[in-house]
Structure formats: structure tokens, C-alpha cells
Motif scaffolding. Sequence first.
Motif, PDB file in Angstrom:
ATOM      1  N   UNK A  50      47.116  46.842  21.342  1.00  0.00           N
ATOM      2  CA  UNK A  50      47.227  48.006  20.478  1.00  0.00           C
ATOM      3  C   UNK A  50      46.339  49.168  20.821  1.00  0.00           C
ATOM      4  N   UNK A  51      45.718  49.168  21.988  1.00  0.00           N
ATOM      5  CA  UNK A  51      44.800  50.237  22.380  1.00  0.00           C
ATOM      6  C   UNK A  51      45.447  51.135  23.438  1.00  0.00           C
ATOM      7  N   UNK A  52      45.491  52.438  23.142  1.00  0.00           N
ATOM      8  CA  UNK A  52      46.081  53.396  24.075  1.00  0.00           C
ATOM      9  C   UNK A  52      45.183  54.598  24.325  1.00  0.00           C
ATOM     10  N   UNK A  53      44.268  54.864  23.410  1.00  0.00           N
ATOM     11  CA  UNK A  53      43.358  55.984  23.555  1.00  0.00           C
ATOM     12  C   UNK A  53      42.020  55.668  22.912  1.00  0.00           C
ATOM     13  N   UNK A  54      41.071  56.571  23.044  1.00  0.00           N
ATOM     14  CA  UNK A  54      39.735  56.368  22.481  1.00  0.00           C
ATOM     15  C   UNK A  54      39.800  56.201  20.960  1.00  0.00           C
ATOM     16  N   UNK A  55      38.847  55.421  20.458  1.00  0.00           N
ATOM     17  CA  UNK A  55      38.687  55.205  19.019  1.00  0.00           C
ATOM     18  C   UNK A  55      39.881  54.511  18.379  1.00  0.00           C
ATOM     19  N   UNK A  56      40.644  53.765  19.181  1.00  0.00           N
ATOM     20  CA  UNK A  56      41.747  52.983  18.619  1.00  0.00           C
ATOM     21  C   UNK A  56      41.199  51.878  17.729  1.00  0.00           C
ATOM     22  N   UNK A  57      41.952  51.541  16.725  1.00  0.00           N
ATOM     23  CA  UNK A  57      41.625  50.383  15.887  1.00  0.00           C
ATOM     24  C   UNK A  57      42.941  49.790  15.409  1.00  0.00           C
ATOM     25  N   UNK A  58      42.930  48.605  14.818  1.00  0.00           N
ATOM     26  CA  UNK A  58      44.187  47.948  14.443  1.00  0.00           C
ATOM     27  C   UNK A  58      45.100  48.855  13.623  1.00  0.00           C
ATOM     28  N   UNK A  59      46.295  49.084  14.150  1.00  0.00           N
ATOM     29  CA  UNK A  59      47.260  49.930  13.483  1.00  0.00           C
ATOM     30  C   UNK A  59      47.205  51.381  13.898  1.00  0.00           C
ATOM     31  N   UNK A  60      46.199  51.764  14.685  1.00  0.00           N
ATOM     32  CA  UNK A  60      46.039  53.142  15.156  1.00  0.00           C
ATOM     33  C   UNK A  60      45.909  53.113  16.670  1.00  0.00           C
ATOM     34  N   UNK A  61      46.827  53.791  17.358  1.00  0.00           N
ATOM     35  CA  UNK A  61      46.890  53.705  18.820  1.00  0.00           C
ATOM     36  C   UNK A  61      45.745  54.407  19.528  1.00  0.00           C
ATOM     37  N   UNK A  62      45.035  55.276  18.837  1.00  0.00           N
ATOM     38  CA  UNK A  62      43.921  55.989  19.445  1.00  0.00           C
ATOM     39  C   UNK A  62      44.231  57.472  19.620  1.00  0.00           C
ATOM     40  N   UNK A  63      43.255  58.205  20.140  1.00  0.00           N
ATOM     41  CA  UNK A  63      43.404  59.647  20.353  1.00  0.00           C
ATOM     42  C   UNK A  63      44.211  59.883  21.622  1.00  0.00           C
ATOM     43  N   UNK A  64      45.393  60.471  21.459  1.00  0.00           N
ATOM     44  CA  UNK A  64      46.318  60.627  22.570  1.00  0.00           C
ATOM     45  C   UNK A  64      46.591  62.098  22.868  1.00  0.00           C
ATOM     46  N   UNK A  65      47.212  62.340  24.008  1.00  0.00           N
ATOM     47  CA  UNK A  65      47.660  63.681  24.358  1.00  0.00           C
ATOM     48  C   UNK A  65      48.975  63.967  23.641  1.00  0.00           C
ATOM     49  N   UNK A  66      49.221  65.237  23.371  1.00  0.00           N
ATOM     50  CA  UNK A  66      50.422  65.633  22.635  1.00  0.00           C
ATOM     51  C   UNK A  66      51.193  66.670  23.440  1.00  0.00           C
ATOM     52  N   UNK A  67      52.453  66.416  23.644  1.00  0.00           N
ATOM     53  CA  UNK A  67      53.319  67.367  24.334  1.00  0.00           C
ATOM     54  C   UNK A  67      53.683  68.476  23.343  1.00  0.00           C
ATOM     55  N   UNK A  68      53.254  69.693  23.639  1.00  0.00           N
ATOM     56  CA  UNK A  68      53.441  70.789  22.696  1.00  0.00           C
ATOM     57  C   UNK A  68      54.904  71.157  22.473  1.00  0.00           C
ATOM     58  N   UNK A  69      55.754  70.859  23.451  1.00  0.00           N
ATOM     59  CA  UNK A  69      57.163  71.227  23.322  1.00  0.00           C
ATOM     60  C   UNK A  69      57.997  70.195  22.588  1.00  0.00           C
ATOM     61  N   UNK A  70      57.604  68.930  22.662  1.00  0.00           N
ATOM     62  CA  UNK A  70      58.403  67.867  22.035  1.00  0.00           C
ATOM     63  C   UNK A  70      57.679  67.152  20.901  1.00  0.00           C
ATOM     64  N   UNK A  71      56.360  67.300  20.835  1.00  0.00           N
ATOM     65  CA  UNK A  71      55.589  66.570  19.837  1.00  0.00           C
ATOM     66  C   UNK A  71      55.354  65.120  20.201  1.00  0.00           C
ATOM     67  N   UNK A  72      55.688  64.742  21.443  1.00  0.00           N
ATOM     68  CA  UNK A  72      55.543  63.354  21.885  1.00  0.00           C
ATOM     69  C   UNK A  72      54.093  63.021  22.224  1.00  0.00           C
ATOM     70  N   UNK A  73      53.733  61.783  21.978  1.00  0.00           N
ATOM     71  CA  UNK A  73      52.395  61.291  22.305  1.00  0.00           C
ATOM     72  C   UNK A  73      52.437  60.550  23.635  1.00  0.00           C
ATOM     73  N   UNK A  74      51.394  60.758  24.467  1.00  0.00           N
ATOM     74  CA  UNK A  74      51.348  60.103  25.766  1.00  0.00           C
ATOM     75  C   UNK A  74      49.901  60.045  26.240  1.00  0.00           C
ATOM     76  N   UNK A  75      49.669  59.292  27.299  1.00  0.00           N
ATOM     77  CA  UNK A  75      48.326  59.243  27.880  1.00  0.00           C
ATOM     78  C   UNK A  75      48.339  59.230  29.404  1.00  0.00           C
ATOM     79  N   UNK A  76      49.528  59.359  30.008  1.00  0.00           N
ATOM     80  CA  UNK A  76      49.606  59.329  31.470  1.00  0.00           C
ATOM     81  C   UNK A  76      50.741  60.210  31.958  1.00  0.00           C
ATOM     82  N   UNK A  77      50.494  60.923  33.043  1.00  0.00           N
ATOM     83  CA  UNK A  77      51.510  61.736  33.710  1.00  0.00           C
ATOM     84  C   UNK A  77      52.073  60.983  34.903  1.00  0.00           C
ATOM     85  N   UNK A  78      53.375  61.092  35.086  1.00  0.00           N
ATOM     86  CA  UNK A  78      54.028  60.464  36.221  1.00  0.00           C
ATOM     87  C   UNK A  78      54.696  61.495  37.097  1.00  0.00           C
TER      88      UNK A  78
END
Length: 307
Positions: free
Chosen positions: A256-284
Motif C-alpha cells: 500500500x505504499x506509493x509515495x512519502x508519508x503513506x499509511x494504511x488506506x492512504x497511498x502517500x504523496x503523489x504527483x498529479x497530472x494537471x490535465x487529467x487529475x490522475x495520480x502517478x509516481x513514475x514517467x515512462x
Amino acid sequence: MGISLVTFVVFLSLVQACLGGRRLTALVQQPPLVLSYHRGALLRGTLPINVVWYGQFSGSQRSIVGDFIASLGQHNQEKSPSTSSWWKITEEYLAKAGKPGAATVLLGKQVLDEKYSLGKSLKRTQIGDLAAKAAAPNSITLVLTSKDVAVEGFCMSSCGLHDSAPLAKGLKEKFAYIWVGNSETQCPGQCAWPFHQPLYGPQTPPLVAPNGDVGIDGMIINIASLLAGTVTNPFGNGYYQGPAAAPMEAASACPGMYGKNAYPGYAGELLLDSSTGASYNANGINGRKYLLPALWNPKTSSCSTLV
């Protein structure tokens, strides 16, 4: 060796205890998590990922997965944080084992089984049969089942698994394989979180999937987790903690950990795509964005996230 739903459920059920007991846990230092090396083989060198597409997948869906696999080996060709920098963490396992080098992943051959050659209800043993269609030395076979395929244990005990089998009858040499199912309609609350509300625990709003496909973006998380587990524990005697039959591996050690300060039920501090509102942490590659799980880093003996 799979992604355990028991771990996921227990993880989410601890939310209230964690939130209400932070002062107590701050006073009691937990011993650091350590995945032990059991002296077995690790996968390294150039590793083609051969994909068996079982059932109906659109061209767009195949492209999302194909770009992810290709991104793992595209060092210095992506924006930071990159998918390839996430994958580099697995090479710390090689160094820790005294086998420094690279585990360079690339997209191999693809096999389409769009006519459901084994039906739409599969036993676990049949996954190995499907994997054998694309088996090759020094490679990994990835079996992906579409949303209308039921697999024994899927949604009840796991979201996917990795295992190994002989390359051919009578041979000692084995190949490693992975299975992941599309959980879009069967169990998105279990296998596509955090892009769907969880089946258990606090009902926080789901995140927007970076590629606009809850089922496939959920599969990417599980594929990433199992690829890391396969490379670092391919034959059941590599890096893990706990019983060999139900090991805690590189990604499952950090549920359940994807970004800093994650805790059970909270994926953590993630990046946000300004155009779609999508959450992510890696560019491909090709402008893709992905959400990838934290990996236990043997260099720091801690769970590492990209953001």
C-alpha cells in the motif's frame, strides 16, 4: 508466490489503530524489516519479458502494458522520476548478494490467445501451461488474463502470482513466469486499489488512473510488484522473509505504499497530472505515466518510493 489479499486486508484494517496510536508507536521502535538472502539464483543480465495475452485486450490496453515493460530498461530516456529508476532498485539485491550487475528488462515476443483456448475458467496449473507457450531460456513469461476470465483463487486469495517450471519435460533448467488478472469487473476493490474504493477499510475517494483504465492501471501495479519479486526470488530461494511458501518479497514487504508519508488506506504523496487529475509516481516512454509500488531497498533496509 503471489500478491496476498490477506496482507492487503490486514493492512487496511489497521488504519484506525495506526491513526489512534501514533504516540504509542513513536515510543516503541519496531525492528527494521530485513529480507534475507537464501543463497539461490537471482535473475540478471538481459531479461526479455514474453507476454501471453489470454482473452480479449484492446490495442490500447496492450500498448499501456508494452510501454511499461519497455520503460523499465530505458535508462536516462524518461522524465524524472522514471520507471527505469524505480527498476534500478532491484539491482541493489544483486550487489548485496555479491553478484553486481544489471537486470535489464525488455519487451520480448507476444502471443495472442484471443479465442480462450483453455476456456474462461482456469485452474492454477493451467497458468503454467499458458506460460509454456512463450517460455525461453533467460527470460520471464508474463501471462495476462482478460476481465472475463476467472482464475482459481483470483479475488479470493491473490491478484497474481509468480512461479517457475521446467523449460521442457525432463530438463532441470527452469523458466520463471508471472500471472496477473484484469480485475476491472471481478474485484477492483481488492486488486485495483487505489484506483477503486477498497473493499475493506476507510472508503476514501479512489485516485484517477494515469492511463484512464482502472483495470489495466491496476494490473500495472501488480505486474510491477511481481516482476520485482521474480527477479529477486525467482525460484523460491532468493530474497524473502517468512515462510518460503508464502514469502514477503521486494514489493509485498511494502504494501500500500506509493509515495512519502503513506499509511494504511492512504497511498502517500503523489504527483498529479494537471490535465487529467490522475495520480502517478513514475514517467515512462511515449509520455506514459504509471503508479508503481514501493520496493524494499536492501541498501537502506527500508521501503523506497520515487516521490
